[in-house]
Scaffold this motif. Structure first.
Motif, short mmCIF file in Angstrom:
data_model
loop_
_atom_site.label_atom_id
_atom_site.label_comp_id
_atom_site.label_asym_id
_atom_site.label_seq_id
_atom_site.Cartn_x
_atom_site.Cartn_y
_atom_site.Cartn_z
N MET A 152 0.96 -1.34 -0.09
CA MET A 152 -0.01 -0.02 0.03
C MET A 152 0.99 1.35 -0.05
O MET A 152 1.82 1.23 0.70
N SER A 153 0.50 2.21 -0.73
CA SER A 153 1.07 3.59 -0.83
C SER A 153 1.19 4.33 0.47
O SER A 153 0.24 4.43 1.23
N HIS A 154 2.39 4.77 0.74
CA HIS A 154 2.47 5.60 1.88
C HIS A 154 2.87 7.21 1.64
O HIS A 154 3.98 7.27 1.04
N ILE A 155 2.09 8.23 1.91
CA ILE A 155 2.59 9.53 1.69
C ILE A 155 2.61 10.02 3.30
O ILE A 155 2.11 9.82 4.16
N VAL A 156 3.91 10.70 3.17
CA VAL A 156 4.37 11.13 4.36
C VAL A 156 4.57 12.98 4.26
O VAL A 156 4.95 13.38 3.34
N VAL A 157 3.79 13.65 5.14
CA VAL A 157 3.68 15.11 5.08
C VAL A 157 4.72 15.68 6.18
O VAL A 157 4.09 15.38 7.47
N ILE A 158 5.62 16.40 5.95
CA ILE A 158 6.58 17.01 6.96
C ILE A 158 6.05 18.50 7.10
O ILE A 158 6.29 19.39 6.27
N GLY A 159 5.48 18.89 8.38
CA GLY A 159 5.06 20.14 8.73
C GLY A 159 3.53 20.36 8.82
O GLY A 159 2.92 19.96 8.01
N ALA A 160 3.18 20.44 10.30
CA ALA A 160 1.90 20.27 10.41
C ALA A 160 1.08 21.61 10.84
O ALA A 160 0.41 21.63 11.88
N GLY A 161 1.46 22.64 9.70
CA GLY A 161 0.63 23.88 9.85
C GLY A 161 -0.54 23.78 8.84
O GLY A 161 -1.09 22.93 8.49
N GLN A 162 -0.75 24.99 8.57
CA GLN A 162 -1.82 25.11 7.41
C GLN A 162 -1.87 24.38 6.27
O GLN A 162 -2.66 23.66 5.93
N ALA A 163 -0.73 24.48 5.83
CA ALA A 163 -0.41 23.70 4.71
C ALA A 163 -0.39 22.35 4.67
O ALA A 163 -1.41 21.60 3.81
N GLY A 164 0.14 21.59 5.69
CA GLY A 164 0.05 20.07 5.82
C GLY A 164 -1.17 19.80 6.34
O GLY A 164 -1.68 18.56 5.67
N SER A 165 -1.95 20.36 7.06
CA SER A 165 -3.18 20.00 7.58
C SER A 165 -4.30 19.90 6.20
O SER A 165 -4.95 19.07 6.18
N SER A 166 -3.95 21.04 5.49
CA SER A 166 -4.80 20.96 4.03
C SER A 166 -4.39 20.04 3.04
O SER A 166 -5.36 19.33 2.59
N LEU A 167 -3.25 19.71 3.15
CA LEU A 167 -2.69 18.72 2.17
C LEU A 167 -3.40 17.31 2.38
O LEU A 167 -3.96 16.55 1.46
N VAL A 168 -3.40 16.83 3.81
CA VAL A 168 -3.71 15.57 4.03
C VAL A 168 -5.46 15.36 3.86
O VAL A 168 -5.76 14.37 3.62
N ALA A 169 -5.79 16.51 4.50
CA ALA A 169 -7.30 16.56 4.22
C ALA A 169 -7.84 16.20 2.88
O ALA A 169 -8.70 15.57 2.46
N LYS A 170 -7.13 17.12 2.26
CA LYS A 170 -7.33 16.82 0.34
C LYS A 170 -7.22 15.63 0.06
O LYS A 170 -7.96 14.99 -0.87
N LEU A 171 -5.99 15.03 0.48
CA LEU A 171 -5.70 13.41 -0.02
C LEU A 171 -6.88 12.70 0.18
O LEU A 171 -7.55 11.92 -0.45
N ARG A 172 -7.58 12.61 1.38
CA ARG A 172 -8.54 11.93 1.89
C ARG A 172 -9.86 12.28 1.05
O ARG A 172 -10.44 11.24 0.56
#
Length: 403
Positions: free
Chosen positions: A1-21
């Motif tokens: 299964m593919s794994h995406i890691v995001v470094i940086g849990a601010g506005q951009a990081g939170s928006s990015l993971v929410a958009k992925l889902r």
């Protein structure tokens, strides 16, 4: 299964993971943040939160349950110590995480005063993170004497909060005028008058020579003109720098931030970047935008492109600042402007329209949402605005949208 890691849990990081889902990614997602708090919004920190008008929980972008419900692994209070692009791994001390794709949303770091001039004394603060403001808040009490170093938007917002709380506020700006780097003289004049009307002592063309302390705590400031101020604490607002250390160590190309292409991809095809830390192509130039709208919009485009969308990011720059009872809204980028048209409204309402020749490039609107809205729509559409119409306070702006 593919794994995406995001470094940086601010506005951009939170928006990015929410958009992925939201867009249907069903692989593993890990969001890593250096701070212990849930991802939160930063703009209220120096305003409503510092004034005590907003509870900490209201700062959070999403509740903790959101991440659990969407099967997003949150690693908070975690320091990334290295990235190995060849092995596709991220190291957190002894822990090693393997990724298929990596996104850097590391944001920016505040510029601090050098220790050699007293920058490491107790009572010297920056306004960037929750811990910074929490440490500063007990000092923001009536009668205290504060020195604000830097006349940009962060410094002016801090000055406004302190003045509203009844402090004695002095602001020093090394440049000839406040907001010199980001705004026309007309906007500088407006905010200088606003702050002076609230009792702020603004000193332009005056740098900070050094801070002096007593028992390790700041007590005085010596300015470039030789004058001395007794101070209880100091707020430093001299700009921010993109957080690129990890990217540099990983061998990624750096150019005023982490260099990305129009889709948000770095020089490594498996690594992406978005938000304050990323520089990207824009109208034949390369820019970096320090704003919440950019952090959200760019990170959501990157999320889509990590899933194969192949979309270019078409930035539509806009910004805002709240000071006292004035809301400044900015549309566009004023770089390269050569003339400014003033549109006077009622009371404190006014807007300044920036032109390059006859082409509208930006608008600063103070307590004038209609001017801001029209200006933004024109700029986003690549249209201009007749200067004579803009300058006439009796003229209706809306027909400009149909021109």
């Amino acid at each position: 299964m593919s794994h995406i890691v995001v470094i940086g849990a601010g506005q951009a990081g939170s928006s990015l993971v929410a958009k992925l889902r939201k867009d249907g990614f069903d692989g593993d997602i890990t969001l890593i943040g250096a701070e212990t708090a849930l991802p939160y919004q930063r703009p209220p920190l120096s305003k409503a939160y510092l004034l005590g008008e907003m509870e900490k929980e209201r700062l959070f972008l999403r509740p903790e349950s959101f991440y659990a419900d969407n099967d997003i692994t949150l690693k908070l209070g975690a320091t990334v110590t290295g990235i190995d692009p060849a092995a596709k791994t991220v190291s957190l001390g002894d822990e090693v995480i393997t990724y298929d794709q990596l996104a850097l949303t590391t944001g920016s770091d505040p510029r601090r005063l050098p220790a050699a001039i007293g920058g490491d004394l107790d009572g010297v603060f920056v306004v960037r993170g929750l811990s910074d403001v929490d440490a500063m808040a007990p000092h923001v009490t009536t009668g205290k004497r504060v020195l604000i170093v830097g006349g940009g938007y962060i410094g002016l917002e801090a000055a406004a909060v302190c003045a509203k709380r009844g402090l004695s506020v002095t602001l020093v700006e090394m440049a000839d005028r406040i907001l010199q780097r980001v705004a026309a003289p007309e906007t500088s004049d407006y905010f200088r008058a606003l702050h002076k009307g609230h009792g702020v002592d603004i000193r332009e063309g005056t740098g900070l020579e050094r801070l002096e302390g007593e028992d390790g705590k700041v007590a005085r400031a010596v300015l470039g003109d030789g004058s001395t101020l007794d101070v209880d604490f100091v707020v430093v607002g001299v700009g921010i720098a993109p957080a690129t250390t990890l990217a540099e160590q990983a061998g990624l190309t750096i150019e005023n931030g982490i260099r990305v292409d129009a889709q948000g991809r770095t020089s490594d095809p498996s690594i992406w970047a978005a938000g304050d830390c990323a520089s990207f192509p824009y109208k034949g130039e390369r820019i970096r935008l320090e704003s919440v709208p950019n952090a959200i919009d760019q990170s959501e485009i990157v999320a889509q492109n990590m899933l194969g969308a192949g979309k270019d990011y078409a930035a539509q720059p806009w910004f805002w600042s709240d000071q006292y009872d004035v809301k400044l809204q900015i549309a566009g980028l004023n770089s390269g402007y050569d003339n400014v048209v003033t549109r006077q409204g009622e009371g404190q309402s006014v807007s300044f329209w920036y032109y390059k020749g006859d082409q509208l490039v930006a608008v600063d609107a103070m307590n004038d949402p209609r001017a801001y809205m029209v200006g933004k729509r024109l700029i986003d559409a690549g249209k201009t605005a007749d200067k004579s119409v803009v300058a006439d306070p009796e003229a209706d702006l809306k027909p400009l949208l149909r021109a």
